[in-house]
Design an enzyme around this catalytic site. Structure first.
Site, PDB file in Angstrom:
ATOM      1  N   TYR A  48     -10.254  -6.680   5.221  1.00 42.55           N
ATOM      2  CA  TYR A  48     -10.104  -8.120   5.468  1.00 42.55           C
ATOM      3  C   TYR A  48     -11.333  -8.715   6.157  1.00 42.55           C
ATOM      4  O   TYR A  48     -11.421  -9.944   6.305  1.00 42.55           O
ATOM      5  CB  TYR A  48      -8.869  -8.423   6.339  1.00 42.55           C
ATOM      6  N   HIS A 106      -4.682   1.913   2.617  1.00 44.15           N
ATOM      7  CA  HIS A 106      -4.401   0.575   2.084  1.00 44.15           C
ATOM      8  C   HIS A 106      -3.913   0.608   0.640  1.00 44.15           C
ATOM      9  O   HIS A 106      -3.004  -0.154   0.254  1.00 44.15           O
ATOM     10  CB  HIS A 106      -5.683  -0.261   2.206  1.00 44.15           C
TER      11      HIS A 106
HETATM   12  N1  LIG Z   1      -1.173  -4.032   2.251  1.00 44.49           N
HETATM   13  C1  LIG Z   1      -1.613  -4.876   1.349  1.00 44.49           C
HETATM   14  O1  LIG Z   1      -2.132  -4.483   0.295  1.00 44.49           O
HETATM   15  C2  LIG Z   1      -1.457  -6.360   1.586  1.00 44.49           C
HETATM   16  C3  LIG Z   1      -1.600  -7.243   0.518  1.00 44.49           C
HETATM   17  C4  LIG Z   1      -1.434  -8.608   0.759  1.00 44.49           C
HETATM   18  C5  LIG Z   1      -1.131  -9.055   2.052  1.00 44.49           C
HETATM   19  N2  LIG Z   1      -1.022  -8.159   3.078  1.00 44.49           N
HETATM   20  C6  LIG Z   1      -0.728  -8.619   4.460  1.00 44.49           C
HETATM   21  O2  LIG Z   1       0.400  -9.452   4.427  1.00 44.49           O
HETATM   22  C7  LIG Z   1       0.105 -10.715   5.005  1.00 44.49           C
HETATM   23  C8  LIG Z   1       0.933 -11.822   4.374  1.00 44.49           C
HETATM   24  O3  LIG Z   1       0.827 -11.841   2.984  1.00 44.49           O
HETATM   25  P1  LIG Z   1       0.155 -13.053   2.166  1.00 44.49           P
HETATM   26  O4  LIG Z   1      -0.825 -13.728   3.035  1.00 44.49           O
HETATM   27  O5  LIG Z   1      -0.267 -12.471   0.887  1.00 44.49           O
HETATM   28  O6  LIG Z   1       1.368 -14.018   1.814  1.00 44.49           O
HETATM   29  P2  LIG Z   1       2.542 -14.781   2.605  1.00 44.49           P
HETATM   30  O7  LIG Z   1       2.591 -14.391   4.021  1.00 44.49           O
HETATM   31  O8  LIG Z   1       3.752 -14.620   1.763  1.00 44.49           O
HETATM   32  O9  LIG Z   1       2.104 -16.314   2.453  1.00 44.49           O
HETATM   33  C9  LIG Z   1       1.075 -16.878   3.198  1.00 44.49           C
HETATM   34  C10 LIG Z   1       0.986 -18.353   2.823  1.00 44.49           C
HETATM   35  O10 LIG Z   1       2.197 -19.015   3.207  1.00 44.49           O
HETATM   36  C11 LIG Z   1       1.876 -20.119   4.048  1.00 44.49           C
HETATM   37  N3  LIG Z   1       2.918 -20.235   5.064  1.00 44.49           N
HETATM   38  C12 LIG Z   1       3.158 -19.411   6.111  1.00 44.49           C
HETATM   39  N4  LIG Z   1       4.212 -19.821   6.834  1.00 44.49           N
HETATM   40  C13 LIG Z   1       4.660 -20.938   6.247  1.00 44.49           C
HETATM   41  C14 LIG Z   1       5.713 -21.838   6.519  1.00 44.49           C
HETATM   42  N5  LIG Z   1       6.538 -21.635   7.544  1.00 44.49           N
HETATM   43  N6  LIG Z   1       5.880 -22.916   5.696  1.00 44.49           N
HETATM   44  C15 LIG Z   1       5.045 -23.121   4.635  1.00 44.49           C
HETATM   45  N7  LIG Z   1       4.028 -22.298   4.311  1.00 44.49           N
HETATM   46  C16 LIG Z   1       3.838 -21.221   5.116  1.00 44.49           C
HETATM   47  C17 LIG Z   1       0.526 -19.817   4.652  1.00 44.49           C
HETATM   48  O11 LIG Z   1      -0.127 -21.023   4.944  1.00 44.49           O
HETATM   49  P3  LIG Z   1      -0.833 -21.314   6.381  1.00 44.49           P
HETATM   50  O12 LIG Z   1      -1.801 -20.221   6.645  1.00 44.49           O
HETATM   51  O13 LIG Z   1      -1.462 -22.642   6.157  1.00 44.49           O
HETATM   52  O14 LIG Z   1       0.220 -21.336   7.430  1.00 44.49           O
HETATM   53  C18 LIG Z   1      -0.152 -19.075   3.513  1.00 44.49           C
HETATM   54  O15 LIG Z   1      -0.701 -19.977   2.594  1.00 44.49           O
HETATM   55  C19 LIG Z   1      -1.417 -10.870   4.780  1.00 44.49           C
HETATM   56  O16 LIG Z   1      -1.974 -11.828   5.629  1.00 44.49           O
HETATM   57  C20 LIG Z   1      -1.868  -9.452   5.080  1.00 44.49           C
HETATM   58  O17 LIG Z   1      -1.928  -9.251   6.478  1.00 44.49           O
HETATM   59  C21 LIG Z   1      -1.150  -6.821   2.860  1.00 44.49           C
END
Ligand SMILES: NC(=O)c1ccc[n+]([C@@H]2O[C@H](COP(=O)([O-])OP(=O)(O)OC[C@H]3O[C@@H](n4cnc5c(N)ncnc54)[C@H](OP(=O)(O)O)[C@@H]3O)[C@@H](O)[C@H]2O)c1
Length: 275
Positions: A48, A106
């Site tokens: 990241y 990862h």
């Molecule tokens: N292990 C892996 O391979 C892997 C892969 C993908 C992700 N991850 C981890 O998982 C975390 C989360 O996954 P993700 O970022 O893919 O998707 P997510 O958490 O499902 O969605 C994030 C999105 O939702 C928005 N959001 C958050 N809270 C909200 C709310 N209460 N109302 C409306 N919109 C909201 C955020 O906007 P704002 O930022 O504007 O609030 C952002 O655009 C990542 O940050 C990372 O740490 C791990």
């Protein structure tokens, strides 16, 4: 907040803050703010490019390091023992910590000596520099090989999981082996807000669709979630999801949603259905 505690030295709040794709000051500010609001679980990764920004937040925050669960991960092209050790050293340096609470591989790869990679992962735990270890994005067949055949004491697996993607088989496996399942992309990148069934449940309880989606995950045994939210309003709303009162009617409606919507599946992803 409810925690997942297991015999593999895991002690992790069920709701965490995802940090991808935040970078630099934006990431530091978001993590400091989340800690102020009550988050005690932060998810980062070498890939990241924000571990140093998270490290800055850990130093700036008034919350003591030992009260915060930090997960980080090593990327799939760094899985030879030498590279993995170098990557892990960088992670700790960037986080300005002498340990992480959970360290994950990862993604799996095919270009590796699986036994040596796992031995290296276990050595981090034996050295006390990774309190607990685990894997992300491993299909069932591979996680089974690692846990049942190689007998590696994995504390957790992290996979995409939300109201529109089933992870029933992995979750069964996790529960059988006293492992946590950490849901990434738990809001399906906010697609849950457009799902009529989730909107309907949210309207019934006077809450937001995202809160319904998060509560549905968090209330499941052994399941944690790491929604990413940069601003204060979304961070607070996600924390407040813990108080949403879902009932059996809501759960039945969610059970009927399509369960095959996978958002994260890059070219190097494994065959997801390998059992
Ligand atoms: N292990 C892996 O391979 C892997 C892969 C993908 C992700 N991850 C981890 O998982 C975390 C989360 O996954 P993700 O970022 O893919 O998707 P997510 O958490 O499902 O969605 C994030 C999105 O939702 C928005 N959001 C958050 N809270 C909200 C709310 N209460 N109302 C409306 N919109 C909201 C955020 O906007 P704002 O930022 O504007 O609030 C952002 O655009 C990542 O940050 C990372 O740490 C791990």
């Amino acid at each position: 907040m409810q925690r997942i505690v297991n015999r593999h030295q895991l002690n992790m709040p069920k709701l965490g803050l995802g940090t991808w794709p935040m970078l630099g000051d934006e990431c530091t500010r978001a993590v400091v703010q989340a800690l102020e609001l009550g988050y005690r679980h932060i998810d980062t990764a070498a890939a990241y490019n924000n571990e140093a920004a998270v490290g800055d937040a850990l130093v700036q925050s008034t919350v003591p390091r030992e009260q915060i669960h930090v997960t980080s991960k090593v990327w799939w092209d760094q899985l030879s023992p030498e590279r993995m050790r170098a990557s892990f050293d960088n992670t700790l340096r960037a986080l300005r910590s002498d340990y992480v609470d959970l360290f994950l591989i990862h993604w799996p790869t095919q270009d590796w000596d699986l036994a040596r990679t796992l031995e290296t992962l276990v050595s981090f735990k034996e050295e006390g520099r990774a309190r607990a270890i685990g894997v992300a994005n491993f299909p069932l067949a591979l996680v089974r090989e690692v846990v049942e055949v190689m007998q590696v004491p994995l504390a957790a697996m992290q996979v995409e999981y939300h109201v529109a993607l089933s992870q029933a088989k992995l979750l069964d496996f996790a529960r059988q082996h006293d492992m946590a399942l950490i849901a990434y992309s738990p809001l399906a990148r906010n697609k849950v807000s457009e799902m009529p069934e989730i909107q309907q449940i949210a309207a019934r309880h006077g809450v937001q669709p995202t809160q319904v989606a998060l509560k549905w995950l968090i209330e499941q045994e052994q399941v944690a979630a790491v929604p990413k939210a940069s601003g204060k309003a979304n961070q607070l709303a996600n924390l407040a999801s813990l108080d949403v009162p879902l009932d059996d009617e809501d759960r039945a409606l969610i059970a009927q949603l399509p369960k095959n919507i996978r958002i994260v599946s890059p070219a190097f992803a494994p065959a997801w259905d390998a059992e």
